[in-house]
Design a protein around this motif. Structure first.
Motif, short mmCIF file in Angstrom:
data_model
loop_
_atom_site.label_atom_id
_atom_site.label_comp_id
_atom_site.label_asym_id
_atom_site.label_seq_id
_atom_site.Cartn_x
_atom_site.Cartn_y
_atom_site.Cartn_z
N ALA A 117 47.46 38.06 32.91
CA ALA A 117 46.65 39.27 33.01
C ALA A 117 45.17 38.93 33.03
O ALA A 117 44.75 37.84 32.62
CB ALA A 117 46.96 40.21 31.84
N ASN A 118 44.39 39.90 33.52
CA ASN A 118 42.92 39.83 33.50
C ASN A 118 42.36 38.63 34.25
O ASN A 118 41.45 37.94 33.80
CB ASN A 118 42.42 39.83 32.05
N VAL A 119 42.92 38.40 35.43
CA VAL A 119 42.51 37.26 36.25
C VAL A 119 41.30 37.64 37.09
O VAL A 119 41.26 38.71 37.69
CB VAL A 119 43.67 36.82 37.17
N ASP A 120 40.31 36.75 37.15
CA ASP A 120 39.13 36.97 37.99
C ASP A 120 39.38 36.49 39.42
O ASP A 120 38.93 37.11 40.37
CB ASP A 120 37.92 36.24 37.42
N GLN A 121 40.04 35.35 39.54
CA GLN A 121 40.27 34.80 40.88
C GLN A 121 41.54 33.96 40.89
O GLN A 121 42.00 33.50 39.85
CB GLN A 121 39.08 33.95 41.33
N LYS A 157 34.89 31.99 34.64
CA LYS A 157 35.92 32.89 35.15
C LYS A 157 37.30 32.49 34.63
O LYS A 157 37.51 31.34 34.23
CB LYS A 157 35.95 32.87 36.68
N ILE A 158 38.21 33.45 34.64
CA ILE A 158 39.62 33.14 34.42
C ILE A 158 40.26 32.98 35.79
O ILE A 158 40.28 33.92 36.59
CB ILE A 158 40.33 34.25 33.63
N SER A 159 40.73 31.80 36.06
CA SER A 159 41.31 31.49 37.37
C SER A 159 42.77 31.14 37.21
O SER A 159 43.15 30.46 36.26
CB SER A 159 40.58 30.31 38.02
N VAL A 160 43.57 31.62 38.13
CA VAL A 160 44.97 31.23 38.15
C VAL A 160 45.16 30.27 39.31
O VAL A 160 44.70 30.51 40.42
CB VAL A 160 45.91 32.45 38.27
N PHE A 161 45.80 29.14 39.03
CA PHE A 161 46.19 28.19 40.07
C PHE A 161 47.61 28.56 40.49
O PHE A 161 48.52 28.59 39.66
CB PHE A 161 46.17 26.76 39.53
#
Length: 293
Positions: free
Chosen positions: A72-76, A160-164
């Motif tokens: 949750a709450n991902v920036d990019q 930022k919070i980034s998801v790979f």
């Protein structure tokens, strides 16, 4: 009541980080009763039984959430796709892009394993990269063996919070290891029989890299548009949304409608034909999807 962010979820425990410590928490039964699952990235309020254990009592409002991977709450989203081994897949990349766009998450495309290409293969991959850049996407070229290539990624992660995310075996874990060697994340070789990587990441966890947080997520190779409606699909492909403004009919879905500016743009090569074919396929999948009850 103290608050913090869930940094890792594993075996029913949620590891909540506040300003000074990480508390291993369980979720209260009220979440199960309400059908709510705490997710990595959630900002929560918790009650600490002691310096190490506690309970998550409240989840603050989320700006977005993903199901696969659960975060949750991902920036990019840094979408890592290999140039080769496994081969670069525009159709799978487009699936990821549509999913990310539907959640209002900024995508960054990272093409890995560029060092393994022949000259002829490099020309082809660079053409794909240019297509996506012309649409407006950020496209980075990288190799876990190229420090300079990884240096171009770091500024995008700051603050930022980034998801790979991306196809299994594309080098996500290798890139994270190169960014932070102390992580020593397990990586496996590509399966020669399947042509894809083994799933080396078993849970979602936020990792500090510079001033940002990055989620290493389980690899997966299929996505379903279970929540996306037909009317929303055109707005999840920027170039189709752009040319769609010129269509004769406001509710044009760019399939069979007359005087469709999107179809005209495809014919004029202003929209890559493979992007439009993917759009048609996604449209059909959503149209024929079994209804949810």
């Amino acid at each position: 009541m103290p608050s913090g962010k869930i940094m890792k979820a594993l075996s029913g425990f949620y590891y909540v980080k506040d300003e000074s410590r990480i508390i291993q928490c369980r979720g209260r039964g009220v979440f199960r009763n309400q059908g709510i699952t705490p997710l990595v990235g959630d900002q929560v309020r918790y009650q600490a039984e002691n310096d190490q254990e506690g309970y998550v009592l409240e989840i603050e409002d989320r700006k977005n959430e993903l199901v696969r991977p659960p975060i949750a709450n991902v920036d990019q989203a840094v979408l890592v796709f290999s140039a080769i081994e496994p081969n670069f897949s525009t159709s799978l990349l487009d699936r990821f892009l549509v999913l990310v766009e539907s959640h209002q998450i900024t995508p960054v495309i990272c093409i890995s394993k560029m060092d393994l290409l022949t000259e002829e293969q490099t020309v082809k991959i660079e053409q794909y990269a240019k297509d996506y850049e012309d649409i407006g996407y950020t496209v980075l070229r990288s190799s876990a063996k190229w420090e300079d290539g990884l240096d171009t990624l770091i500024p995008y992660l700051e603050g930022k919070i980034s998801v790979f995310a991306g196809q299994s075996g594309v080098g996500k874990s290798s890139i994270l290891n190169a960014l932070r060697p102390d992580l020593d994340i397990k990586t496996d070789q590509i399966s020669s029989s399947l042509g894809r990587g083994k799933h080396t990441t078993r849970h979602v966890e936020l990792l500090a890299i510079g001033s940002g947080l990055v989620a290493d997520t389980p690899g997966f190779s299929a996505l379903e548009f279970s929540e996306l409606e037909l009317e929303e699909l055109p707005f999840c492909l920027p170039e189709i949304a752009h040319f769609g403004e010129q269509c004769k009919f406001r509710a044009c879905l760019h399939i069979n409608e007359p005087k469709c500016a999107v179809k005209a743009a495809v014919e004029d090569k202003k929209i890559p034909s493979y992007r439009y074919k993917d759009y048609q396929q996604f449209h059909e999948e959503i149209k024929t999807r079994k209804p949810r009850y």
